[in-house]
Write a protein that holds these residues in place. Structure first.
Motif, short mmCIF file in Angstrom:
data_model
loop_
_atom_site.label_atom_id
_atom_site.label_comp_id
_atom_site.label_asym_id
_atom_site.label_seq_id
_atom_site.Cartn_x
_atom_site.Cartn_y
_atom_site.Cartn_z
N PRO A 19 0.81 -1.23 0.00
CA PRO A 19 0.00 0.00 0.00
C PRO A 19 0.84 1.28 0.00
CG PRO A 19 -0.89 -1.56 1.58
CD PRO A 19 0.42 -2.12 1.11
N GLN A 20 2.08 1.20 0.46
CA GLN A 20 2.91 2.40 0.51
C GLN A 20 3.22 2.95 -0.88
OE1 GLN A 20 3.57 3.84 3.38
NE2 GLN A 20 2.61 2.19 4.52
N ILE A 21 3.15 2.10 -1.91
CA ILE A 21 3.41 2.58 -3.27
C ILE A 21 2.12 2.80 -4.05
CG2 ILE A 21 5.73 1.61 -3.41
CD1 ILE A 21 4.56 -0.72 -5.04
N LEU A 61 -4.98 3.92 3.44
CA LEU A 61 -4.08 2.79 3.71
C LEU A 61 -4.84 1.60 4.26
CD1 LEU A 61 -0.87 2.00 4.14
CD2 LEU A 61 -1.55 2.27 6.50
N SER A 62 -5.71 1.81 5.24
CA SER A 62 -6.41 0.69 5.85
C SER A 62 -7.35 0.02 4.86
CB SER A 62 -7.16 1.12 7.11
OG SER A 62 -8.16 2.05 6.79
N VAL A 63 -7.94 0.77 3.94
CA VAL A 63 -8.83 0.19 2.94
C VAL A 63 -8.02 -0.76 2.04
CG1 VAL A 63 -10.25 0.71 0.91
CG2 VAL A 63 -10.45 2.11 2.97
N VAL A 64 -6.88 -0.32 1.56
CA VAL A 64 -6.05 -1.14 0.68
C VAL A 64 -5.53 -2.36 1.44
CG1 VAL A 64 -3.94 -1.19 -0.72
CG2 VAL A 64 -5.43 0.82 -0.77
N LEU A 65 -5.06 -2.15 2.64
CA LEU A 65 -4.51 -3.25 3.44
C LEU A 65 -5.57 -4.31 3.73
CD1 LEU A 65 -2.04 -4.37 4.85
CD2 LEU A 65 -2.60 -2.97 6.83
#
Length: 165
Positions: free
Chosen positions: A80-82, A93-97
């Protein structure tokens, strides 16, 4: 250690280079009499079932409450950082993770960020807490206190029925 700068142009190249090999290639590379995986030998639990407080409502109006989440890997935390959506809005971030580690919700097995986006905030908060418990503490139990008698006991957050252990 060499640092690599990631731009939108080479994001796909990096994701392809770090992607795991397809199952067909892995099967061809694995000998027929391969020893059991380490997870199976030691009984490591890698997937945890849950029951959402409200449930995800799909386009057809079906409510999905039961699901499963797998343990996160380092790649799950780094990927998610990229992601450009995360760079634009760090709260994403939490949605992607969550979309990477949830393996199913009801009959839905293709869980992606769009599904997590359409969940009720209560369910997202539950999943964030569930993720933290599973990945840092290794279990789904939580210590609680009865508001009436002030007695302490544990509950399983994975959604077992009352009275079940």
């Amino acid at each position: 250690m060499r640092r690599r700068t990631v731009t939108a142009g080479n994001l796909e190249e990096i994701l392809q280079a770090t992607a795991p090999a397809p199952a067909a290639e892995q099967a061809a590379a694995t000998p027929a009499a391969a020893p059991p995986r380490r997870e199976e030998q030691h009984g490591l639990r890698t997937e945890f079932e849950f029951e959402l407080p409200r449930g995800y409502v799909d386009e057809a109006g079906t409510v999905h409450r039961h699901g499963a989440m797998r343990l996160a890997t380092a790649r799950d935390e780094l990927r998610p950082q990229i992601d450009l959506r995360v760079k634009e809005n760090p709260a994403y971030l939490s949605v992607v993770l969550l979309s990477q580690v949830i393996t199913r919700i009801g009959t839905i097995t293709d869980v992606h960020a769009g599904i997590v986006e359409r969940m009720y905030a209560t369910d997202v908060a539950f999943l964030q807490d569930f993720y933290r418990r599973v990945n840092s503490e290794g279990h789904t139990r939580a210590a609680v206190t009865c508001p009436h008698c002030e007695g302490g006991f544990e509950v399983d957050l994975s959604g077992g029925r009352l009275g079940e252990s």
